[in-house]
Motif scaffolding. Sequence first.
Motif, PDB file in Angstrom:
ATOM      1  N   GLU A  54     -12.277   3.584   1.961  1.00 27.99           N
ATOM      2  CA  GLU A  54     -10.627   3.480   1.584  1.00 27.99           C
ATOM      3  C   GLU A  54     -10.521   3.003   2.869  1.00 27.99           C
ATOM      4  O   GLU A  54      -9.739   2.419   3.859  1.00 27.99           O
ATOM      5  CB  GLU A  54     -10.454   4.220   1.061  1.00 27.99           C
ATOM      6  CG  GLU A  54      -8.736   3.784   1.172  1.00 27.99           C
ATOM      7  CD  GLU A  54      -8.091   2.347   0.370  1.00 27.99           C
ATOM      8  OE1 GLU A  54      -9.455   1.919  -0.307  1.00 27.99           O
ATOM      9  OE2 GLU A  54      -7.055   2.384  -0.494  1.00 27.99           O
ATOM     10  N   LYS A  78     -11.832   2.553   5.726  1.00 22.55           N
ATOM     11  CA  LYS A  78     -12.818   1.621   6.865  1.00 22.55           C
ATOM     12  C   LYS A  78     -12.222   0.700   6.983  1.00 22.55           C
ATOM     13  O   LYS A  78     -11.815  -0.468   7.554  1.00 22.55           O
ATOM     14  CB  LYS A  78     -14.563   1.486   6.709  1.00 22.55           C
ATOM     15  CG  LYS A  78     -15.302   2.761   7.099  1.00 22.55           C
ATOM     16  CD  LYS A  78     -16.937   1.726   6.702  1.00 22.55           C
ATOM     17  CE  LYS A  78     -17.644   3.076   7.610  1.00 22.55           C
ATOM     18  NZ  LYS A  78     -18.933   2.817   7.116  1.00 22.55           N
ATOM     19  N   ASN A  79     -11.839   0.514   5.110  1.00 25.29           N
ATOM     20  CA  ASN A  79     -10.856  -1.359   5.123  1.00 25.29           C
ATOM     21  C   ASN A  79      -9.705  -0.755   5.222  1.00 25.29           C
ATOM     22  O   ASN A  79      -9.463  -2.348   6.065  1.00 25.29           O
ATOM     23  CB  ASN A  79     -10.520  -1.099   2.705  1.00 25.29           C
ATOM     24  CG  ASN A  79     -12.092  -1.329   2.731  1.00 25.29           C
ATOM     25  OD1 ASN A  79     -13.349  -2.171   3.478  1.00 25.29           O
ATOM     26  ND2 ASN A  79     -12.633  -0.803   1.149  1.00 25.29           N
ATOM     27  N   ALA A 100     -10.167  -2.042   8.912  1.00 24.27           N
ATOM     28  CA  ALA A 100     -10.380  -2.855   9.364  1.00 24.27           C
ATOM     29  C   ALA A 100      -9.688  -4.224   8.992  1.00 24.27           C
ATOM     30  O   ALA A 100      -9.294  -5.550   9.891  1.00 24.27           O
ATOM     31  CB  ALA A 100     -11.777  -3.209   7.873  1.00 24.27           C
ATOM     32  N   ILE A 101      -8.625  -4.481   8.505  1.00 26.38           N
ATOM     33  CA  ILE A 101      -7.541  -4.610   7.998  1.00 26.38           C
ATOM     34  C   ILE A 101      -6.850  -5.110   9.845  1.00 26.38           C
ATOM     35  O   ILE A 101      -5.869  -5.794  10.141  1.00 26.38           O
ATOM     36  CB  ILE A 101      -6.927  -4.660   6.911  1.00 26.38           C
ATOM     37  CG1 ILE A 101      -7.612  -4.940   5.322  1.00 26.38           C
ATOM     38  CG2 ILE A 101      -5.758  -5.290   6.497  1.00 26.38           C
ATOM     39  CD1 ILE A 101      -6.957  -4.292   4.651  1.00 26.38           C
ATOM     40  N   GLU A 116      -8.073  -6.806  12.165  1.00 27.31           N
ATOM     41  CA  GLU A 116      -8.512  -8.452  12.317  1.00 27.31           C
ATOM     42  C   GLU A 116      -7.116  -8.715  12.153  1.00 27.31           C
ATOM     43  O   GLU A 116      -6.844  -9.498  13.322  1.00 27.31           O
ATOM     44  CB  GLU A 116      -8.967  -8.867  11.078  1.00 27.31           C
ATOM     45  CG  GLU A 116     -10.350  -8.770  10.706  1.00 27.31           C
ATOM     46  CD  GLU A 116     -10.561  -9.499  12.141  1.00 27.31           C
ATOM     47  OE1 GLU A 116     -10.178 -10.914  12.528  1.00 27.31           O
ATOM     48  OE2 GLU A 116     -11.621  -8.824  12.319  1.00 27.31           O
ATOM     49  N   THR A 117      -5.599  -7.558  12.008  1.00 30.25           N
ATOM     50  CA  THR A 117      -4.649  -8.299  11.773  1.00 30.25           C
ATOM     51  C   THR A 117      -3.843  -8.266  13.656  1.00 30.25           C
ATOM     52  O   THR A 117      -3.306  -8.839  14.221  1.00 30.25           O
ATOM     53  CB  THR A 117      -3.948  -7.386  10.489  1.00 30.25           C
ATOM     54  OG1 THR A 117      -4.031  -7.268   9.127  1.00 30.25           O
ATOM     55  CG2 THR A 117      -2.248  -7.836  10.544  1.00 30.25           C
ATOM     56  N   THR A 170       4.806 -11.321   9.566  1.00 33.65           N
ATOM     57  CA  THR A 170       4.121 -11.255   9.082  1.00 33.65           C
ATOM     58  C   THR A 170       2.930 -10.035   9.219  1.00 33.65           C
ATOM     59  O   THR A 170       2.588  -9.062   8.456  1.00 33.65           O
ATOM     60  CB  THR A 170       3.578 -12.512   8.040  1.00 33.65           C
ATOM     61  OG1 THR A 170       4.452 -13.304   7.512  1.00 33.65           O
ATOM     62  CG2 THR A 170       2.564 -12.031   6.504  1.00 33.65           C
ATOM     63  N   ASP A 205       1.835  -6.187   7.966  1.00 34.74           N
ATOM     64  CA  ASP A 205       0.910  -5.845   7.064  1.00 34.74           C
ATOM     65  C   ASP A 205       0.780  -4.215   8.237  1.00 34.74           C
ATOM     66  O   ASP A 205      -0.115  -3.296   7.233  1.00 34.74           O
ATOM     67  CB  ASP A 205       0.059  -7.109   7.001  1.00 34.74           C
ATOM     68  CG  ASP A 205       0.084  -8.548   6.140  1.00 34.74           C
ATOM     69  OD1 ASP A 205       0.834  -7.797   5.468  1.00 34.74           O
ATOM     70  OD2 ASP A 205      -0.603  -9.018   6.040  1.00 34.74           O
ATOM     71  N   GLU A 262       2.419  -1.694   6.770  1.00 35.85           N
ATOM     72  CA  GLU A 262       1.849  -1.139   5.438  1.00 35.85           C
ATOM     73  C   GLU A 262       0.454  -0.743   5.192  1.00 35.85           C
ATOM     74  O   GLU A 262       0.245   0.101   4.736  1.00 35.85           O
ATOM     75  CB  GLU A 262       2.144  -2.324   4.642  1.00 35.85           C
ATOM     76  CG  GLU A 262       3.123  -3.179   4.151  1.00 35.85           C
ATOM     77  CD  GLU A 262       3.187  -3.754   3.628  1.00 35.85           C
ATOM     78  OE1 GLU A 262       4.276  -4.992   3.469  1.00 35.85           O
ATOM     79  OE2 GLU A 262       1.901  -4.605   3.031  1.00 35.85           O
ATOM     80  N   GLU A 263      -0.319  -1.357   6.384  1.00 38.64           N
ATOM     81  CA  GLU A 263      -2.039  -0.697   6.430  1.00 38.64           C
ATOM     82  C   GLU A 263      -1.541   1.284   6.824  1.00 38.64           C
ATOM     83  O   GLU A 263      -2.500   2.061   6.789  1.00 38.64           O
ATOM     84  CB  GLU A 263      -2.753  -1.258   6.969  1.00 38.64           C
ATOM     85  CG  GLU A 263      -3.038  -2.938   6.334  1.00 38.64           C
ATOM     86  CD  GLU A 263      -3.761  -2.377   4.592  1.00 38.64           C
ATOM     87  OE1 GLU A 263      -4.963  -1.827   4.580  1.00 38.64           O
ATOM     88  OE2 GLU A 263      -2.560  -2.758   3.931  1.00 38.64           O
ATOM     89  N   ARG A 284      -0.267   2.847   3.498  1.00 46.58           N
ATOM     90  CA  ARG A 284      -2.008   3.648   3.684  1.00 46.58           C
ATOM     91  C   ARG A 284      -2.933   4.099   3.927  1.00 46.58           C
ATOM     92  O   ARG A 284      -3.653   5.241   3.107  1.00 46.58           O
ATOM     93  CB  ARG A 284      -2.314   1.819   2.706  1.00 46.58           C
ATOM     94  CG  ARG A 284      -3.223   2.061   2.109  1.00 46.58           C
ATOM     95  CD  ARG A 284      -4.147   0.228   1.666  1.00 46.58           C
ATOM     96  NE  ARG A 284      -5.444   0.634   1.284  1.00 46.58           N
ATOM     97  CZ  ARG A 284      -6.107  -0.914   1.239  1.00 46.58           C
ATOM     98  NH1 ARG A 284      -5.605  -1.380   1.901  1.00 46.58           N
ATOM     99  NH2 ARG A 284      -7.597  -0.822   1.023  1.00 46.58           N
TER     100      ARG A 284
END
Lengths: 164, 226
Positions: free
Chosen positions: B26, B28-29, B32-33, B36-37, B61, B65, B68-69, B72
């Motif tokens: 989780e 790592k995901n 990664a987001i 990339e963002t 945006t 993002d 938010e990540e 998370r």
Amino acid sequence: MSTENKIKLLIVDDEVKFLKSISSRLELQDFDVTSASNGEEAIACAENGFFDVAVVDFRMPGIDGVQVLKKLKDRHKYLEIIILTGHATIDSAVESTKLGAFQYIEKPYAFDKLVETIKDAYEARLKRKFAHNTKRNREIQKLSIGSSPLGILKALARLDDEEK
Amino acid sequence: MNNANDIQNNQDLAFFGKINANISHELKNILAIISETAGLLNDLTVLAEKGKKVDMDMFRTCSQDIEEEIQRGFATVKQMNTFSHSVDTSVKSVNLLNILKLMINIAGFLSYASKTRVNPPQDAELMILTCPYQLQHLIYQVLVVAFKTTGTGEEIQISIYPEKNGDVRIIFSDLGELYDEKFPIDKIFAIAASIDVKIFIADDFQTFDLLIPEAIKTVTMMGAHD
């Protein structure tokens, strides 16, 4: 460069924000990108469209990366597939390679490395496609030496289109 | 150390490892987001510096993002921390609803996770004296079986009913057919027995019912299962 001359990519990942960002970045690199947020959508995209390279997440709900890899390979002889995963294991890397994946990349990764791998995959696709065409193969070899990577790809894309 | 101890230690360690693997996947995901963002933000900035027209909404945006990540990520790390500290005391008073929600969140990282709906009782005290680690282990194993039999698009119901004597019943329903030789039913029964939890499976195999005692004194050895 017109859409016809761009490298056509299919990007598959169930993390929607990741999919959105990576697709935008690859579009800025002049790739023609189609994105799919699950395996079913990816297979539907591949049935209705043509792609040069697919970048597929390994672990997804429903149809996972391995099944997507198998189905895409069955239907598209020259399509090269790069597996991208946040859950790398030796077993999954071996399985992907056995099923014909071009490369296996673990998240997080360097974006430049992914772009290079996509370019390598595209070149491999062309070499396989023109394996029995000595003249074309020589042209690909010539283009691969001493040019910028993007220049190579644009030229290769032109050669590829000539054969479609 | 005797064989039963070895087996229990191995199973405990395997569960701890499994949860760590889920959480690291989780994280790592999430990374990664964010990566990339942030990369996209940088690409857009370079374009803007070159005088190219860039949609300002994309900057907004991207920033949202990333924010938010990060939240998370904080929530995931908090869950990891709570789980890690559950081994600190073998038997203690815990809030059952909190343990259930923690395991639902962590099991939710699995690619085959179904949706879940928790139906807690109104105004009921759900404090029990138990081994939190083993209770987490039990709930996680039940969720894994429930998810595998139910499928990703479906929703399972998890209802909690306090009994008059202080025990608590958790019922997992709307499941796919549970009976399958490859599922670790014996292992689930062994974990349950170690903390005096009783399991009832409905005749149609689509309901899994756990009766959790209000208090246990000690954790019993699970025995030579698996």
